[in-house]
Scaffold this active site. Sequence first.
Site, mmCIF file in Angstrom:
data_model
loop_
_atom_site.group_PDB
_atom_site.id
_atom_site.type_symbol
_atom_site.label_atom_id
_atom_site.label_comp_id
_atom_site.label_asym_id
_atom_site.label_seq_id
_atom_site.Cartn_x
_atom_site.Cartn_y
_atom_site.Cartn_z
ATOM 1 C CG MET A 117 -6.892 2.018 5.770
ATOM 2 S SD MET A 117 -5.797 2.227 4.378
ATOM 3 C CE MET A 117 -6.906 1.716 3.062
ATOM 4 C CG ASP B 253 2.991 -9.709 4.812
ATOM 5 O OD1 ASP B 253 3.372 -10.507 5.696
ATOM 6 O OD2 ASP B 253 1.798 -9.367 4.682
ATOM 7 N NE ARG C 19 -3.074 -5.971 6.045
ATOM 8 C CZ ARG C 19 -2.415 -5.717 4.930
ATOM 9 N NH1 ARG C 19 -3.046 -5.691 3.793
ATOM 10 N NH2 ARG C 19 -1.114 -5.494 4.953
ATOM 11 N N GLY D 259 0.821 -1.213 0.000
ATOM 12 C CA GLY D 259 0.000 0.000 0.000
ATOM 13 C C GLY D 259 0.853 1.260 0.000
ATOM 14 N NE ARG E 229 -2.062 -4.540 -0.854
ATOM 15 C CZ ARG E 229 -1.513 -4.009 0.245
ATOM 16 N NH1 ARG E 229 -0.502 -4.594 0.799
ATOM 17 N NH2 ARG E 229 -2.013 -2.897 0.765
ATOM 18 C CE LYS F 298 4.432 -0.046 2.545
ATOM 19 N NZ LYS F 298 3.537 -0.795 1.658
ATOM 20 C CB THR F 299 3.064 -0.070 6.616
ATOM 21 O OG1 THR F 299 1.635 -0.166 6.721
ATOM 22 C CG2 THR F 299 3.670 -0.418 7.958
ATOM 23 C CB ILE F 300 -0.292 4.496 6.543
ATOM 24 C CG1 ILE F 300 -1.299 3.419 6.127
ATOM 25 C CG2 ILE F 300 0.174 5.342 5.365
ATOM 26 C CD1 ILE F 300 -2.702 3.937 5.973
ATOM 27 C CG ASP F 301 -1.547 -0.567 8.283
ATOM 28 O OD1 ASP F 301 -2.101 0.432 7.782
ATOM 29 O OD2 ASP F 301 -1.821 -1.726 7.947
ATOM 30 C CE1 TYR G 58 -7.125 1.844 -0.509
ATOM 31 C CE2 TYR G 58 -9.304 2.068 0.474
ATOM 32 C CZ TYR G 58 -8.279 1.268 -0.009
ATOM 33 O OH TYR G 58 -8.397 -0.099 0.036
ATOM 34 C CD GLU G 59 -10.512 8.878 2.704
ATOM 35 O OE1 GLU G 59 -9.791 7.939 3.087
ATOM 36 O OE2 GLU G 59 -11.744 8.784 2.543
HETATM 37 P P1 FBP Z 1 0.715 -1.993 3.640
HETATM 38 O O1 FBP Z 1 0.783 -2.878 4.841
HETATM 39 O O2 FBP Z 1 1.088 -2.646 2.388
HETATM 40 O O3 FBP Z 1 1.473 -0.706 3.867
HETATM 41 O O4 FBP Z 1 -0.793 -1.530 3.440
HETATM 42 C C1 FBP Z 1 -1.574 -1.212 4.520
HETATM 43 C C2 FBP Z 1 -2.953 -0.760 4.109
HETATM 44 O O5 FBP Z 1 -2.990 0.620 3.884
HETATM 45 C C3 FBP Z 1 -3.938 -1.191 5.189
HETATM 46 O O6 FBP Z 1 -4.108 -0.185 6.139
HETATM 47 C C4 FBP Z 1 -5.152 -1.539 4.378
HETATM 48 O O7 FBP Z 1 -5.907 -2.545 4.993
HETATM 49 C C5 FBP Z 1 -4.595 -2.066 3.106
HETATM 50 O O8 FBP Z 1 -3.377 -1.413 2.912
HETATM 51 C C6 FBP Z 1 -5.490 -1.810 1.918
HETATM 52 O O9 FBP Z 1 -4.946 -2.446 0.807
HETATM 53 P P2 FBP Z 1 -5.237 -2.063 -0.700
HETATM 54 O O10 FBP Z 1 -4.423 -0.851 -1.009
HETATM 55 O O11 FBP Z 1 -4.729 -3.240 -1.455
HETATM 56 O O12 FBP Z 1 -6.697 -1.795 -0.838
#
Ligand code: FBP
Length: 551
Positions: free
Chosen positions: A247, A173, A249, A78, A142, A199-202, A421-422
């Site tokens: 967001m 991952d 996950r 993401g 992905r 990297k990850t916003i999470d 996504y915002e």
């Molecule tokens: P990453 O772990 O790849 O950074 O993505 C996290 C995320 O933004 C989650 O918060 C969300 O559940 C998921 O991506 C959404 O995935 P997609 O962009 O495939 O809809």
Amino acid sequence: MKKSPLQIARAAYQPKMPASIQGATKLVEGKATVSVADQAEIEKLFPNTYGLPIVTFEKAQAAMEAKAINVGVILSGGQAPGGHNVISGIYDGIKSINKNSKLYGFLGGPSGLVDHKYMEITDEIMDEYRNTGGFDIIGSGRTKLEETEQFDKGIEICKQLNINAVVIIGGDDSNTNACVLAEYYKAKNTGIQVIGCPKTIDGDLKNEMIETSFGFDTATKVYAEVIGNIERDANSAKKYWHFIKLMGRSASHVTLEAALKTQPNITLIGEEVEAKNQTLDDVVTYIANAVKARADKGLNFGIVLVPEGLIEFIPAIKKLIAELNDMLAANQAEFDTIAADEKINYVVSKLSAENAALFKSLPASVSTQLALERDPHGNVQVSLIETEQLLAEMVAKKLAAWKKEGKFNGKFATQHHFFGYEGRCAAPSNFDADYCYSLGRVAALLISSGKTGYMSSVRNTTEPADKWLAGGIPITAMMNMEKRNGKMKPVIQKALVKLDGAPFQYFCSKREEWAIETAYVYPGPIQYFGPAEVADITTLTIQLEHGKKVE
Ligand code: FBP
């Protein structure tokens, strides 16, 4: 492409970076590492990249003469604000080592390496993307890198382009895959190094050496701005309860940080729901009680924050998902032949009685997502489950029943929102612009020092950027064994919200007051220019984790 005035001003921004990597640098090796758990198994699986030392970069007297290096970079998973700055950091880093160095971008994520889709990044291209959000410079994807045929295709293209190293910018991952790739390339003596960037916003890829994953800072600032705006609307109109899903996950860091910034009435933290062994009904009752308490004070409005992974944290549903994963992994071939409208019945027929009953009791939108959709890493696509709507409806039902019993006399009208996504492609905050650029510069240094299987690490991030510490951590040190798609696999351990950690503890000390009172904070938009205490400050999560006072 036409640019906004802010974009033009941002293009000229020079990211700040640790003083130790400005100018001549030397690598200092620290102590050898072991993996966080399952040491014997991880060591066996990674004989060439296990037990490596932590490394740091320190100022040196004179720069070493270094030869040109060619690097291939991959954006994986993401989007997260700052990806372009990691790339500009690598670009400037390898060019400063030797101006004949080249940077290639593999297109569309890891599949670009396998399918030999790439482009060379030039000065002109790089300058278009400095300090901008998004991953559009080379795109992301992905695709999971796990088969030796994929790795071998990677060797072919690296040999063809004379690439010395591949940098994978991704989450847990993708960095797990980076580690597997590093091990394979080392074992085969290919001479191709692999470096990861967090990297990850999470925010769930972190540990002692990786203080935060990039993008978390910017994304949570964007969400907090909008939540603050909604809070102000709620407090003006005084007629809606807003259910806001955020967001994140597999961990609730985004929701917790947004709560710390905006002080909403109710915040659900998935890790706590799991620890308390709560059911969906427990969660609904908790919210309904808070709505009632405010209604008793004449306050028929409020804000509820919900982490997108909540459903997966509810222990009974977690068990159901685990059985579903094993069952689907064991029966995939047969499952693929079942007609679409029969798939749910097929799933029910294969589950244990207890899980089949729970599965059937869930709203169809939830059960369909749990049973059918997985991303390439085997994760349930929780962003597609409308938990915020589900909870709002279930709370409304409960309150209606309480009304009949004379237990609730308020009003309950809802709005729901999903913010994810915002925030993922926002222009990086100063923190992310600086942090990402530094991660890229450090990746270039790790490569020129001959390292492989390392993740770029920049620490001490609550201090001004020139005091940040730069180095690398062996990826194997972050690994443990976990079940994925029905099999035990070596993976980077996910960093969940620690219930005894300072951010959650601070939240706990305040949440009762926030539930009843209207204690909203309106953070406003990200500031890119201005005093450091407004424009450069990072998340409350990191500040609390570093023992800083946040009042
Ligand atoms: P990453 O772990 O790849 O950074 O993505 C996290 C995320 O933004 C989650 O918060 C969300 O559940 C998921 O991506 C959404 O995935 P997609 O962009 O495939 O809809």
